[in-house]
Design an enzyme around this catalytic site. Sequence first.
Site, PDB file in Angstrom:
ATOM      1  N   ALA A 190       0.837  -1.208   0.000  1.00  0.00           N
ATOM      2  CA  ALA A 190       0.000   0.000   0.000  1.00  0.00           C
ATOM      3  C   ALA A 190       0.869   1.253   0.000  1.00  0.00           C
ATOM      4  O   ALA A 190       0.607   2.214  -0.735  1.00  0.00           O
ATOM      5  CB  ALA A 190      -0.913  -0.013   1.218  1.00  0.00           C
ATOM      6  N   TYR A 229       3.968   1.466  -1.052  1.00  0.00           N
ATOM      7  CA  TYR A 229       4.662   1.551  -2.340  1.00  0.00           C
ATOM      8  C   TYR A 229       3.723   2.185  -3.375  1.00  0.00           C
ATOM      9  O   TYR A 229       4.096   3.093  -4.111  1.00  0.00           O
ATOM     10  CB  TYR A 229       5.093   0.157  -2.795  1.00  0.00           C
ATOM     11  CG  TYR A 229       5.752   0.137  -4.156  1.00  0.00           C
ATOM     12  CD1 TYR A 229       7.116   0.392  -4.281  1.00  0.00           C
ATOM     13  CD2 TYR A 229       5.017  -0.117  -5.316  1.00  0.00           C
ATOM     14  CE1 TYR A 229       7.730   0.394  -5.521  1.00  0.00           C
ATOM     15  CE2 TYR A 229       5.624  -0.113  -6.558  1.00  0.00           C
ATOM     16  CZ  TYR A 229       6.970   0.136  -6.662  1.00  0.00           C
ATOM     17  OH  TYR A 229       7.577   0.143  -7.883  1.00  0.00           O
ATOM     18  N   LEU A 281       0.111  -5.513 -12.479  1.00  0.00           N
ATOM     19  CA  LEU A 281      -1.324  -5.200 -12.588  1.00  0.00           C
ATOM     20  C   LEU A 281      -1.651  -3.841 -11.992  1.00  0.00           C
ATOM     21  O   LEU A 281      -1.051  -3.424 -11.009  1.00  0.00           O
ATOM     22  CB  LEU A 281      -2.130  -6.270 -11.838  1.00  0.00           C
ATOM     23  CG  LEU A 281      -2.130  -7.670 -12.439  1.00  0.00           C
ATOM     24  CD1 LEU A 281      -2.658  -8.676 -11.429  1.00  0.00           C
ATOM     25  CD2 LEU A 281      -3.007  -7.705 -13.691  1.00  0.00           C
ATOM     26  N   LYS A 287      -5.936 -13.608  -6.151  1.00  0.00           N
ATOM     27  CA  LYS A 287      -4.569 -13.101  -6.347  1.00  0.00           C
ATOM     28  C   LYS A 287      -3.683 -13.808  -5.334  1.00  0.00           C
ATOM     29  O   LYS A 287      -3.668 -13.499  -4.144  1.00  0.00           O
ATOM     30  CB  LYS A 287      -4.521 -11.582  -6.152  1.00  0.00           C
ATOM     31  CG  LYS A 287      -3.156 -11.009  -6.506  1.00  0.00           C
ATOM     32  CD  LYS A 287      -3.216  -9.494  -6.616  1.00  0.00           C
ATOM     33  CE  LYS A 287      -1.915  -8.916  -7.144  1.00  0.00           C
ATOM     34  NZ  LYS A 287      -0.747  -9.238  -6.323  1.00  0.00           N
ATOM     35  N   ARG A 346      10.043 -13.731 -12.291  1.00  0.00           N
ATOM     36  CA  ARG A 346       9.608 -12.579 -13.070  1.00  0.00           C
ATOM     37  C   ARG A 346      10.721 -11.543 -13.215  1.00  0.00           C
ATOM     38  O   ARG A 346      10.842 -10.890 -14.250  1.00  0.00           O
ATOM     39  CB  ARG A 346       8.391 -11.977 -12.378  1.00  0.00           C
ATOM     40  CG  ARG A 346       7.896 -10.697 -12.964  1.00  0.00           C
ATOM     41  CD  ARG A 346       6.570 -10.356 -12.302  1.00  0.00           C
ATOM     42  NE  ARG A 346       6.065  -9.087 -12.753  1.00  0.00           N
ATOM     43  CZ  ARG A 346       6.374  -7.924 -12.190  1.00  0.00           C
ATOM     44  NH1 ARG A 346       7.199  -7.902 -11.166  1.00  0.00           N
ATOM     45  NH2 ARG A 346       5.861  -6.813 -12.644  1.00  0.00           N
ATOM     46  N   GLU A 351       1.746 -18.874 -10.439  1.00  0.00           N
ATOM     47  CA  GLU A 351       2.288 -18.450  -9.152  1.00  0.00           C
ATOM     48  C   GLU A 351       2.809 -19.655  -8.379  1.00  0.00           C
ATOM     49  O   GLU A 351       2.143 -20.690  -8.313  1.00  0.00           O
ATOM     50  CB  GLU A 351       1.137 -17.787  -8.372  1.00  0.00           C
ATOM     51  CG  GLU A 351       1.578 -16.922  -7.251  1.00  0.00           C
ATOM     52  CD  GLU A 351       1.897 -15.486  -7.705  1.00  0.00           C
ATOM     53  OE1 GLU A 351       1.929 -15.216  -8.926  1.00  0.00           O
ATOM     54  OE2 GLU A 351       2.131 -14.652  -6.821  1.00  0.00           O
ATOM     55  N   CYS A 359      22.932 -14.958  30.926  1.00  0.00           N
ATOM     56  CA  CYS A 359      24.208 -15.338  31.557  1.00  0.00           C
ATOM     57  C   CYS A 359      25.291 -14.292  31.347  1.00  0.00           C
ATOM     58  O   CYS A 359      26.407 -14.454  31.808  1.00  0.00           O
ATOM     59  CB  CYS A 359      24.685 -16.678  31.032  1.00  0.00           C
ATOM     60  SG  CYS A 359      25.239 -16.586  29.317  1.00  0.00           S
ATOM     61  N   CYS A 401      24.584 -21.596  29.811  1.00  0.00           N
ATOM     62  CA  CYS A 401      23.695 -20.440  29.982  1.00  0.00           C
ATOM     63  C   CYS A 401      22.386 -20.882  30.654  1.00  0.00           C
ATOM     64  O   CYS A 401      21.718 -21.795  30.175  1.00  0.00           O
ATOM     65  CB  CYS A 401      23.403 -19.826  28.617  1.00  0.00           C
ATOM     66  SG  CYS A 401      22.043 -18.648  28.652  1.00  0.00           S
TER      67      CYS A 401
HETATM   68  S1  IVH Z   1      -1.970 -12.173 -14.106  1.00  0.00           S
HETATM   69  C1  IVH Z   1      -0.915  -9.362 -17.125  1.00  0.00           C
HETATM   70  N1  IVH Z   1      -3.192 -13.688 -12.382  1.00  0.00           N
HETATM   71  O1  IVH Z   1       0.109 -10.601  -9.269  1.00  0.00           O
HETATM   72  C2  IVH Z   1      -1.319 -10.128 -15.992  1.00  0.00           C
HETATM   73  N2  IVH Z   1      -1.310 -12.439 -11.640  1.00  0.00           N
HETATM   74  O2  IVH Z   1       0.851  -7.626 -10.051  1.00  0.00           O
HETATM   75  C3  IVH Z   1      -0.239 -10.365 -15.044  1.00  0.00           C
HETATM   76  N3  IVH Z   1      -0.726 -12.809  -9.305  1.00  0.00           N
HETATM   77  O3  IVH Z   1       3.399 -10.654 -10.275  1.00  0.00           O
HETATM   78  C4  IVH Z   1      -0.471 -11.311 -14.004  1.00  0.00           C
HETATM   79  N4  IVH Z   1      -2.318 -14.241  -8.851  1.00  0.00           N
HETATM   80  O4  IVH Z   1       2.604 -12.685  -9.138  1.00  0.00           O
HETATM   81  C5  IVH Z   1      -2.187 -12.819 -12.596  1.00  0.00           C
HETATM   82  N5  IVH Z   1      -4.372 -15.084 -10.938  1.00  0.00           N
HETATM   83  C6  IVH Z   1      -3.369 -14.229 -11.163  1.00  0.00           C
HETATM   84  C7  IVH Z   1      -2.454 -13.884 -10.146  1.00  0.00           C
HETATM   85  C8  IVH Z   1      -1.437 -12.964 -10.438  1.00  0.00           C
HETATM   86  C9  IVH Z   1      -1.273 -13.602  -8.375  1.00  0.00           C
HETATM   87  C10 IVH Z   1       0.441 -11.931  -9.081  1.00  0.00           C
HETATM   88  C11 IVH Z   1       1.608 -12.206  -9.978  1.00  0.00           C
HETATM   89  C12 IVH Z   1       2.052 -10.885 -10.518  1.00  0.00           C
HETATM   90  C13 IVH Z   1       1.236  -9.921  -9.740  1.00  0.00           C
HETATM   91  C14 IVH Z   1       0.748  -8.848 -10.663  1.00  0.00           C
END
Ligand code: IVH
Length: 668
Positions: free
Chosen positions: A37, A39, A86, A119, A140, A179, A416, A436
């Site tokens: 958040a 960042y 994203l 996610k 990545r 992932e 100690c 100790c």
């Molecule tokens: S799609 C263009 N799907 O989220 C689409 N990402 O900020 C790119 N992540 O580094 C990713 N679950 O590690 C996608 N179901 C999912 C995901 C996912 C986790 C993570 C991924 C990526 C980050 C994107």
Amino acid sequence: MVEPDKKIREELNRLRAEINRHNQLYYDQDNPEISDADYDRLFDRLLEIEREFPQLIAPDSPSQRVGAAVSGRFEPAVHRVPMLSLQKVTSEEEFAEFDRRVRELLETEDDVEYVTEPKLDGLAVELVYINGNFMKGSTRGDGTTGENITANLKTIETIPLRLSKPTAARYPLLEVRGEVFMHRSTLDTLNCTLQEQGVPPLANPRNAAAGSLRQLDSKVTEERKLIFHAYGISATDLIGLGSQNDVIKLLTREKFEINESICPAKGVAQVATVFGRLDENRESLDYDIDGMVIKVNRFDQQEALGQISRAPRWAVAWKFAAEQVETVIEDVIFSVGRTGAVTPVAKLKPVRVAGAIVSNATLHNQDELERLDIHLGDHVLIQRAGDVIPDVVEVILDKRQPNALRPRFPKNCPSCDSSLVRPENEAAHRCLNVACPAQLEGCLFHFASKGGFDIEGLGDKLARQLIGEKLVTDPGDIFSLTNEQLLPLELMAEKRVANLLGAIERSKKIELPKLIYALGILGVGEAAARLLADEFGTFGSLQSADIERLEQLQGIGPVIARNIVAFFDNSGNSKMISKMREAGVVFPKHQATQQGQLSGKSFVITGTLSRPRNYFKNLIEAAGGKVSSSISAHTNYLLCGENPGSKRDKAHKLGVEIITERQLQDFL
Ligand code: IVH
């Protein structure tokens, strides 16, 4: 065009430097200093200024790249198609705004078909299949170049090494993205093992997965039981695939593991309903998710939408609000564990977080204490990230008292007073004094615990007194304690002393696995102790075992093997063992009986396992164990599958050991 003033230019430079530094911490060192958040806040401000003063956008601005450069430990691996990140939203209104833009660009009034996916809070990786064979896998990295971690990825069971013939023929080059993450239950078990080895526990499943994936020794990665869920592909030609839905179907057919919560949703209202459901259920999952990814389903629409500098316009991450609670750090104490590791612990004004009242938070080690810049009396945000012990997320600087003091990490052991050392490559400071008192206390408590000599009445308070009064200098002294020595101690009336001496006498007849466990050798928990007893049969042959034989045992490995040999080589330990013999402790023979291995042990089974529960019930019962339906303090093990629900939490609270299918198999 409006001209920016000096202050804006300075702010922009500061923001760019800050963001670059955080990118490096996140991507290169896997050690982020600030929350996502925070960042995002920095990044949003950067974008805001650049939007207002486009003349200030420099080609090297962080807004123009995806992340920072990659670290140098593994070979670089260039992604044929960049791995994007994203855009984020945090509310239904913000998602509705995203949806509005999508419809505007697609020039449609109709509800858009989306695919919603959890996610996953792990690490994005790419797997390259050439002619159907898994050839290369990478992290990545900065989105363009990652690290080649093929050997480590090959150890993950849920990554198919070969695709079907028709798919291989259709897509001679196929890149699968997804992932890698760790189950919460796997982390619990791993942390128990690490703690037994005196290594500080890993903070959360994400860090654990990242660390496990970047191991230089693939064997370690294999032991960490990582999971891969696939969610996307790229290929030179996506023939026959018209949507994200088709991709998911193809990946399923090819035996990739696909997340069970992926589902379609049309328009904002449906997406919001799915989001609410996911948020409600997230605690019951055995893995961390930090939001929901929403993707436009149709590829023709994805193409029409295109991408902005670092993210596609056709997908968005809707993040959950993590439950964070404010409290005050009343004190920081430094506690010395059985293995000598010194851990700073924040004493908090008690508060309720995620359903539990907490008054302690671990500050892990000196680095973490400094990273958070903790001062006594600070107001802090704390958060429970799957663990029972919460983490301090950040200090609320505005509320810091002007004269607040920093806690000082002690140079000497709080117990100690001997000098603490921080071994190379370790985050922990350690007290190396074998005598100790704090370590001895921990050892004594462990020695007398249920899994060891099981001496009722010998708890931590009595352990402290026995050591303080110099009645015990190592656990071997317990067996020659007398009535006269014990009676003068605090709270030791005649009856209690008699009970304690009775318990000590009975404990002298101990089974070999428990005896081995009680010694507290680093890395030798109950399962390893049983294994050693089965393998060696007598204490004497374990004592004289050589390192090669130990190393070869499945479930022991080189580190524990070394610890065992070092333990028996130590003259203090030999003295302790002699004392035990002289005082009448029986060093029994052990028969590795196939049938009775689990006799006297009670199990509860929870979560989804690879076979029906009855299969495991029969297995346990055939080996002499008992299976019951509810957990109590008498339960020995919780056999835990996926989506375990409340039983896992209860096991945690009661201190019941949580094991996986694989560990059960190891027992047997
Ligand atoms: S799609 C263009 N799907 O989220 C689409 N990402 O900020 C790119 N992540 O580094 C990713 N679950 O590690 C996608 N179901 C999912 C995901 C996912 C986790 C993570 C991924 C990526 C980050 C994107």
